[in-house]
Write a protein that holds these residues in place. Structure first.
Motif, PDB file in Angstrom:
ATOM      1  N   LYS A   1      -4.216  -1.688  10.067  1.00 25.81           N
ATOM      2  CA  LYS A   1      -4.698  -0.759   9.049  1.00 25.81           C
ATOM      3  C   LYS A   1      -5.905  -1.387   8.375  1.00 25.81           C
ATOM      4  O   LYS A   1      -5.935  -2.582   8.122  1.00 25.81           O
TER       5      LYS A   1
ATOM      6  N   PHE B   1      -6.320   9.567  -0.354  1.00 26.45           N
ATOM      7  CA  PHE B   1      -6.617   8.197   0.010  1.00 26.45           C
ATOM      8  C   PHE B   1      -5.338   7.370  -0.041  1.00 26.45           C
ATOM      9  O   PHE B   1      -4.317   7.793  -0.556  1.00 26.45           O
ATOM     10  N   ILE B   2      -5.413   6.167   0.509  1.00 24.25           N
ATOM     11  CA  ILE B   2      -4.314   5.205   0.469  1.00 24.25           C
ATOM     12  C   ILE B   2      -4.657   4.195  -0.616  1.00 24.25           C
ATOM     13  O   ILE B   2      -5.779   3.695  -0.674  1.00 24.25           O
ATOM     14  N   SER B   3      -3.699   3.909  -1.476  1.00 24.39           N
ATOM     15  CA  SER B   3      -3.952   2.917  -2.523  1.00 24.39           C
ATOM     16  C   SER B   3      -3.006   1.744  -2.346  1.00 24.39           C
ATOM     17  O   SER B   3      -1.946   1.870  -1.741  1.00 24.39           O
TER      18      SER B   3
ATOM     19  N   TYR C   1       0.848  -1.183   0.000  1.00 22.90           N
ATOM     20  CA  TYR C   1       0.000   0.000   0.000  1.00 22.90           C
ATOM     21  C   TYR C   1       0.885   1.234   0.000  1.00 22.90           C
ATOM     22  O   TYR C   1       2.035   1.188   0.426  1.00 22.90           O
ATOM     23  N   ILE C   2       0.336   2.325  -0.517  1.00 24.55           N
ATOM     24  CA  ILE C   2       1.088   3.568  -0.656  1.00 24.55           C
ATOM     25  C   ILE C   2       0.317   4.679   0.045  1.00 24.55           C
ATOM     26  O   ILE C   2      -0.846   4.931  -0.272  1.00 24.55           O
ATOM     27  N   GLU C   3       0.971   5.306   0.994  1.00 28.76           N
ATOM     28  CA  GLU C   3       0.403   6.480   1.661  1.00 28.76           C
ATOM     29  C   GLU C   3       1.109   7.703   1.094  1.00 28.76           C
ATOM     30  O   GLU C   3       2.294   7.875   1.284  1.00 28.76           O
ATOM     31  N   ASP C   4       0.369   8.523   0.377  1.00 26.28           N
ATOM     32  CA  ASP C   4       0.918   9.704  -0.274  1.00 26.28           C
ATOM     33  C   ASP C   4       0.329  10.941   0.404  1.00 26.28           C
ATOM     34  O   ASP C   4      -0.890  11.078   0.491  1.00 26.28           O
ATOM     35  N   ILE C   5       1.184  11.828   0.872  1.00 28.52           N
ATOM     36  CA  ILE C   5       0.672  13.008   1.578  1.00 28.52           C
ATOM     37  C   ILE C   5      -0.089  13.943   0.646  1.00 28.52           C
ATOM     38  O   ILE C   5      -0.839  14.791   1.096  1.00 28.52           O
TER      39      ILE C   5
ATOM     40  N   PHE D   1      -8.532  -1.078   5.031  1.00 27.26           N
ATOM     41  CA  PHE D   1      -8.667  -0.543   3.684  1.00 27.26           C
ATOM     42  C   PHE D   1     -10.032  -0.893   3.132  1.00 27.26           C
ATOM     43  O   PHE D   1     -10.495  -2.020   3.286  1.00 27.26           O
TER      44      PHE D   1
ATOM     45  N   CYS E   1       0.758  -2.773  14.393  1.00 24.41           N
ATOM     46  CA  CYS E   1      -0.015  -1.824  13.601  1.00 24.41           C
ATOM     47  C   CYS E   1      -1.215  -2.535  12.998  1.00 24.41           C
ATOM     48  O   CYS E   1      -1.127  -3.696  12.598  1.00 24.41           O
TER      49      CYS E   1
END
Length: 102
Positions: free
Chosen positions: A82, A41-43, A33-37, A84, A80
Motif C-alpha cells: 500500500k 481517502f485513506i487516513s 491506517y483506516i479505509e472508510d467506504i 500513502f 500486500c
C-alpha cells in the motif's frame, strides 16, 4: 503457533524528494491506517523513533510517500503493498535524555 518471522513480516519505506529510506522494524512504534467506504481517502498515523536523523536528512516536509509492504499471517499468507501520500505532519517531538528506549 506464533513465530517471529510472521510478526516481523512488514516493511515501511519513506520516499523523500531526494531518495528513500526503509525503517528498521525496531524503529516503528505504531502504524495504522483506516479505509472508510464513506471517505474519499485513506487516513492513518505513523509513529517511529528517528535513530538516523531522518528529520534533517529527508527532510520531512509533508510531501513524502510511505510504502507499506506486509504479509498476512495464517494459512493464506497473502502479500500486500500500500502506498500513502503524506499530506500533513502533525507532531515532531524529541525524546528527552531521561527516556530509555526498550
Amino acid at each position: 503457533m506464533s513465530d517471529t518471522q510472521d510478526r516481523d513480516s512488514f516493511a515501511i519505506t519513506i520516499n523523500f524528494i531526494n531518495g528513500h529510506y526503509t525503517l528498521d522494524n525496531s524503529m516503528v512504534v505504531s502504524f495504522y491506517y483506516i479505509e472508510d467506504i464513506f471517505a474519499p481517502f485513506i487516513s492513518g498515523k505513523l509513529t517511529f523513533v528517528d535513530h538516523y536523523n531522518l528529520l534533517e536528512k529527508g527532510p520531512l516536509t509533508g510531501n513524502e510517500t510511505i510504502v507499506l509492504q506486509y504479509t498476512g499471517i495464517g494459512e493464506g499468507k497473502t502479500s500486500c503493498v500500500k502506498q500513502f501520500n503524506v499530506l500533513k505532519i502533525s507532531e515532531v517531538s524529541p525524546v528527552s535524555q531521561g527516556e530509555a528506549k526498550d
